[in-house]
Design a protein around this motif. Structure first.
Motif, PDB file in Angstrom:
ATOM      1  N   ALA A  26       3.622   8.809  -3.541  1.00  0.00           N
ATOM      2  CA  ALA A  26       3.656   8.247  -2.312  1.00  0.00           C
ATOM      3  C   ALA A  26       5.006   8.283  -1.510  1.00  0.00           C
ATOM      4  O   ALA A  26       5.891   8.412  -2.252  1.00  0.00           O
ATOM      5  CB  ALA A  26       3.574   6.500  -2.522  1.00  0.00           C
ATOM      6  N   THR A  27       4.702   8.380  -0.381  1.00  0.00           N
ATOM      7  CA  THR A  27       6.109   8.914   0.574  1.00  0.00           C
ATOM      8  C   THR A  27       6.523   7.876   1.621  1.00  0.00           C
ATOM      9  O   THR A  27       7.601   7.874   1.856  1.00  0.00           O
ATOM     10  CB  THR A  27       5.834  10.004   1.503  1.00  0.00           C
ATOM     11  OG1 THR A  27       4.471   9.899   2.456  1.00  0.00           O
ATOM     12  CG2 THR A  27       5.598  11.205   0.702  1.00  0.00           C
ATOM     13  N   VAL A  66       0.919  -1.336  -0.074  1.00  0.00           N
ATOM     14  CA  VAL A  66      -0.048  -0.024   0.007  1.00  0.00           C
ATOM     15  C   VAL A  66       0.875   1.293   0.037  1.00  0.00           C
ATOM     16  O   VAL A  66       1.754   1.468   0.799  1.00  0.00           O
ATOM     17  CB  VAL A  66      -0.740  -0.012   1.232  1.00  0.00           C
ATOM     18  CG1 VAL A  66      -1.951   1.294   1.113  1.00  0.00           C
ATOM     19  CG2 VAL A  66      -1.605  -1.433   1.308  1.00  0.00           C
ATOM     20  N   PHE A  67       0.740   2.146  -0.949  1.00  0.00           N
ATOM     21  CA  PHE A  67       1.486   3.336  -1.032  1.00  0.00           C
ATOM     22  C   PHE A  67       0.587   4.693  -0.470  1.00  0.00           C
ATOM     23  O   PHE A  67      -0.477   4.863  -0.980  1.00  0.00           O
ATOM     24  CB  PHE A  67       1.790   3.580  -2.563  1.00  0.00           C
ATOM     25  CG  PHE A  67       2.771   2.415  -3.188  1.00  0.00           C
ATOM     26  CD1 PHE A  67       4.057   2.456  -3.183  1.00  0.00           C
ATOM     27  CD2 PHE A  67       2.191   1.423  -3.460  1.00  0.00           C
ATOM     28  CE1 PHE A  67       4.791   1.849  -3.492  1.00  0.00           C
ATOM     29  CE2 PHE A  67       3.090   0.191  -3.958  1.00  0.00           C
ATOM     30  CZ  PHE A  67       4.497   0.450  -3.966  1.00  0.00           C
ATOM     31  N   LEU A  68       1.379   5.256   0.381  1.00  0.00           N
ATOM     32  CA  LEU A  68       0.721   6.270   0.920  1.00  0.00           C
ATOM     33  C   LEU A  68       1.012   7.643   0.609  1.00  0.00           C
ATOM     34  O   LEU A  68       2.046   7.956   0.515  1.00  0.00           O
ATOM     35  CB  LEU A  68       1.150   6.265   2.432  1.00  0.00           C
ATOM     36  CG  LEU A  68       0.746   4.934   3.307  1.00  0.00           C
ATOM     37  CD1 LEU A  68       1.073   5.013   4.774  1.00  0.00           C
ATOM     38  CD2 LEU A  68      -0.788   4.522   3.395  1.00  0.00           C
ATOM     39  N   LYS A  69      -0.211   8.388   0.066  1.00  0.00           N
ATOM     40  CA  LYS A  69       0.138   9.574  -0.528  1.00  0.00           C
ATOM     41  C   LYS A  69      -0.679  10.821  -0.053  1.00  0.00           C
ATOM     42  O   LYS A  69      -1.803  10.571   0.631  1.00  0.00           O
ATOM     43  CB  LYS A  69      -0.300   9.562  -2.000  1.00  0.00           C
ATOM     44  CG  LYS A  69      -1.540   9.101  -2.240  1.00  0.00           C
ATOM     45  CD  LYS A  69      -1.792   9.060  -3.578  1.00  0.00           C
ATOM     46  CE  LYS A  69      -3.296   8.888  -3.886  1.00  0.00           C
ATOM     47  NZ  LYS A  69      -4.094   9.858  -3.404  1.00  0.00           N
ATOM     48  N   GLY A  70      -0.423  12.158  -0.325  1.00  0.00           N
ATOM     49  CA  GLY A  70      -1.158  13.130   0.186  1.00  0.00           C
ATOM     50  C   GLY A  70      -0.646  13.269   1.778  1.00  0.00           C
ATOM     51  O   GLY A  70      -1.419  13.854   2.535  1.00  0.00           O
ATOM     52  N   THR A  71       0.493  12.757   2.006  1.00  0.00           N
ATOM     53  CA  THR A  71       0.846  12.763   3.581  1.00  0.00           C
ATOM     54  C   THR A  71       1.537  14.092   4.003  1.00  0.00           C
ATOM     55  O   THR A  71       1.547  14.512   5.080  1.00  0.00           O
ATOM     56  CB  THR A  71       1.977  11.666   3.680  1.00  0.00           C
ATOM     57  OG1 THR A  71       3.015  12.059   2.922  1.00  0.00           O
ATOM     58  CG2 THR A  71       1.230  10.221   3.342  1.00  0.00           C
TER      59      THR A  71
END
Ligand code: VGL
Ligand code: ZN
Length: 179
Positions: free
Chosen positions: A100-101, A83-88
């Motif tokens: 993604a960060t 799972v790639f987390l973005k908008g962080t």
């Protein structure tokens, strides 16, 4: 090697959520079935801090660790390998899954020898579009599965225009049954 990406299929983008695509949940069974055709399945999550410049444009949504940021409960998320987390970040929107960060999506896909990316999820005119456009820029042959994406379509031309932009950039539109 082909890979499937499921963009932001989270509660807040589905009916009852904070920023819903009116039929966002309709793609869940389509994607569950489509997953059977892939060895490599990844997903992105919009994963915002409580306060971000992004919420000056949008109602607050997908705040990290809240139920609105969880995957739609009907999604077979056990099959998702990463799972790639973005908008962080609190200073930018982070629409594309390639932003993604927690891990770099392009590098991850290249390491897995992926050459074709199949894009699904929410929402067509924002994160799906930006993910597909960046996928093309990164050199992946890019497919958008048209019955596995949904838009907000605040203005009735938003989704058709987004599709035209993606096609213009070189994305291929196909149906889930044709994959
Ligand atoms: C999205 C608007 C704001 C998306 C995310 O996932 O398409 N849209 N944040
Ligand atoms: Zn967002």
């Amino acid at each position: 090697m082909k890979a499937l990406i499921i963009v932001d299929l989270q509660n807040d983008f589905c009916p009852g959520g904070a920023l819903p695509a009116p039929e966002g949940d309709h793609i869940v069974p389509v994607i569950n079935k489509l997953m059977n055709k892939f060895y490599l399945i990844v997903a992105s999550k919009d994963w915002h801090p409580e306060s971000t410049v992004h919420f000056e444009k949008w109602p607050a949504h997908c705040v990290r660790k809240t139920s609105g940021a969880e995957f739609h409960p009907g999604l077979n998320s056990a099959k998702i390998q990463k799972v790639f987390l973005k908008g962080t970040d609190d200073k930018d929107d982070g629409y594309s899954a390639f932003e993604a960060t927690n891990e770099n999506l392009a590098e991850y896909l290249r390491k897995k020898q992926v050459s074709e990316l199949y894009v699904t999820g929410l929402v067509t005119e924002y994160c799906v579009k930006q993910t597909a456009l960046e996928s093309l820029r990164q050199g992946f042959k890019t497919f958008v599965v048209e019955d596995a994406v949904q838009g907000i379509n605040a203005h009735p031309n938003d989704v058709p225009q987004a599709k035209a932009e993606m096609e213009e950039a070189g994305a291929h539109f196909i149906k889930a049954d044709e994959v």
